[in-house]
Write an enzyme that holds these catalytic residues in place. Structure first.
Site, PDB file in Angstrom:
ATOM      1  N   SER A  41       0.836  -1.193   0.000  1.00  0.00           N
ATOM      2  CA  SER A  41       0.000   0.000   0.000  1.00  0.00           C
ATOM      3  C   SER A  41       0.883   1.259   0.000  1.00  0.00           C
ATOM      4  CB  SER A  41      -0.975  -0.044   1.174  1.00  0.00           C
ATOM      5  OG  SER A  41      -2.015   0.903   0.992  1.00  0.00           O
ATOM      6  N   ASP A  93      -8.831  -4.828  -5.846  1.00  0.00           N
ATOM      7  CA  ASP A  93      -8.249  -3.815  -4.964  1.00  0.00           C
ATOM      8  C   ASP A  93      -8.314  -2.441  -5.645  1.00  0.00           C
ATOM      9  OD1 ASP A  93      -6.804  -2.283  -3.208  1.00  0.00           O
ATOM     10  OD2 ASP A  93      -5.018  -3.532  -3.245  1.00  0.00           O
TER      11      ASP A  93
END
Length: 98
Positions: A41, A93
C-alpha cells in the site's frame, strides 16, 4: 507524505547504514545477495521511490510493490521504472487502480 518518508529513509541509509561493504566488493559480508525493497500500500509507494533513489548506487536493486497506489508516479516514470519495480495488484483492490 510519501516523498518526505523516502527522503528520510534515504538520508538515514546514507548516514547510518553503509550498504556497500555488506553487498559489494571482494570482502562483502553478504556476497552474492541482491538488494530487494518491498512494501504494501503506501509502503509500496515508498519502496518504489526508494528503489528509484538507490538505482545509481545499486543498479541491481529491485522492488516488489504490493498494492501500490496508482498515483505514485506519472505514466512516463512508471514505464521507465518497469524494469526494476514489479507491482502486484490483487483482484478488485481499488487502491492500485486509482
Amino acid at each position: 507524505g510519501v516523498l518526505s518518508r523516502v527522503n528520510w529513509i534515504y538520508k538515514d541509509l546514507q548516514e547510518n547504514c553503509n550498504l556497500h561493504p555488506l553487498l559489494e566488493g571482494e570482502h562483502a559480508k553478504f556476497e552474492g545477495y541482491r538488494l530487494r525493497i518491498t512494501g504494501h500500500s503506501l509502503g509500496a509507494a515508498v519502496a518504489s521511490l526508494l528503489t528509484l533513489f538507490l538505482r545509481d548506487e545499486f543498479p541491481q536493486v529491485r522492488c516488489l510493490a504490493f498494492s501500490p497506489p496508482g498515483c505514485t508516479v506519472c505514466g512516463k516514470l512508471s514505464a521507465e521504472m518497469g524494469s526494476f519495480v514489479t507491482s502486484y495488484i490483487l483482484d478488485t483492490d481499488v487502491i492500485g487502480r486509482t
